[in-house]
Design a protein around this motif. Sequence first.
Motif, PDB file in Angstrom:
ATOM      1  N   PHE A  25       0.793  -1.299  -0.035  1.00 28.88           N
ATOM      2  CA  PHE A  25      -0.112   0.090   0.199  1.00 28.88           C
ATOM      3  C   PHE A  25       0.856   1.338  -0.127  1.00 28.88           C
ATOM      4  O   PHE A  25       0.647   2.267  -0.662  1.00 28.88           O
ATOM      5  N   SER A  26       1.992   1.351   0.866  1.00 28.39           N
ATOM      6  CA  SER A  26       2.866   2.542   0.699  1.00 28.39           C
ATOM      7  C   SER A  26       3.600   2.647  -0.343  1.00 28.39           C
ATOM      8  O   SER A  26       3.850   3.732  -1.140  1.00 28.39           O
ATOM      9  N   ILE A  27       3.866   1.537  -1.244  1.00 34.13           N
ATOM     10  CA  ILE A  27       4.272   1.630  -2.657  1.00 34.13           C
ATOM     11  C   ILE A  27       3.368   2.157  -3.531  1.00 34.13           C
ATOM     12  O   ILE A  27       3.960   3.136  -4.149  1.00 34.13           O
TER      13      ILE A  27
ATOM     14  N   PHE B  28       1.888   6.193  -7.161  1.00 38.28           N
ATOM     15  CA  PHE B  28       0.638   6.440  -7.844  1.00 38.28           C
ATOM     16  C   PHE B  28      -0.368   7.679  -7.185  1.00 38.28           C
ATOM     17  O   PHE B  28      -1.369   7.947  -7.851  1.00 38.28           O
ATOM     18  N   ARG B  29      -0.099   7.895  -5.983  1.00 38.16           N
ATOM     19  CA  ARG B  29      -0.961   8.840  -5.382  1.00 38.16           C
ATOM     20  C   ARG B  29      -0.034  10.317  -5.045  1.00 38.16           C
ATOM     21  O   ARG B  29      -0.669  11.398  -5.488  1.00 38.16           O
ATOM     22  N   PHE B  30       1.432   9.892  -4.771  1.00 35.72           N
ATOM     23  CA  PHE B  30       1.936  11.308  -4.807  1.00 35.72           C
ATOM     24  C   PHE B  30       3.002  11.486  -5.865  1.00 35.72           C
ATOM     25  O   PHE B  30       3.965  12.573  -5.721  1.00 35.72           O
ATOM     26  N   PHE B  31       3.155  10.564  -6.773  1.00 35.96           N
ATOM     27  CA  PHE B  31       3.989  10.377  -7.724  1.00 35.96           C
ATOM     28  C   PHE B  31       5.612  10.658  -7.248  1.00 35.96           C
ATOM     29  O   PHE B  31       6.337  11.135  -7.890  1.00 35.96           O
ATOM     30  N   ARG B  32       5.914  10.056  -6.173  1.00 36.46           N
ATOM     31  CA  ARG B  32       7.239  10.061  -5.618  1.00 36.46           C
ATOM     32  C   ARG B  32       7.829   8.574  -6.226  1.00 36.46           C
ATOM     33  O   ARG B  32       8.030   7.604  -5.418  1.00 36.46           O
ATOM     34  N   MET B  33       8.188   8.580  -7.396  1.00 37.24           N
ATOM     35  CA  MET B  33       8.695   7.264  -7.968  1.00 37.24           C
ATOM     36  C   MET B  33       9.742   6.701  -7.560  1.00 37.24           C
ATOM     37  O   MET B  33      10.026   5.370  -7.624  1.00 37.24           O
ATOM     38  N   GLY B  34      10.749   7.532  -7.009  1.00 31.91           N
ATOM     39  CA  GLY B  34      12.260   7.165  -6.379  1.00 31.91           C
ATOM     40  C   GLY B  34      11.642   6.302  -5.255  1.00 31.91           C
ATOM     41  O   GLY B  34      12.262   5.259  -4.791  1.00 31.91           O
TER      42      GLY B  34
END
Length: 224
Positions: A181-183, A188-194
């Motif tokens: 869920f954190s991933i 996909f929610r905050f777009f912090r792909m790194g």
Amino acid sequence: ALWNTVMFSALYVPLVMIFSFAVALVLNRGVRGQALFRVLYFLPVVSSPTAVGLLWIWIYSEDNGALNAILGVFGVESIKWLGAKMVLWSVVIANVWGAIGEGMIIFLAGLQAIPKEHYEVARLDGAGFWQRLRFVTLPAMAPSLFFQAVLATIHAFQAFDYIYILTRTGNGNSSFPTLVFSIYREGFRFFRMGDAAAQAVVLTGIILAFTWVYFRMQKRWGAT
């Protein structure tokens, strides 16, 4: 999220193993309507997680849920099943219910592969049900138990669908966030792909580590 995942896995894996094995034992005894029971127990595996999750939300509802309605008949006050104190158990129960059918199929195949002569010899030696289970069934089922343990552990650390549906809150958060869920939230929610990619690497490493431990234990289990 990682600690929630560990707690979830510590409950999910043994419960799935125990209930799946128990159902397989009952069905292997040749009960009437065996084919129908197989279908019913396997149905949650092929059902839509979204539809099933919404059904569990209704069951767990504090105000008009089926579970609290049943408890109310016995004078028990309504319980907040998806609250902070009960959310872990509620999520585990829903996920175990959805996974019993898969384990049941694996165990049932293993049980039916055990030669009947082994049980006949054990009965002639005076072995009761529990003795036959311990000294005949479990050793012969070691490969199936090993395989299901690996699958259940992987599924536990990858759990997402029921957890997302049952525990999601506003702003993309969850009352019981797990690692997957954190991933999802980071990527996909905050777009912090790194950050999401880093957590995915950690998850992959954990699953590989557990799988390696299981394979190291397989000789002790006799699951070669």
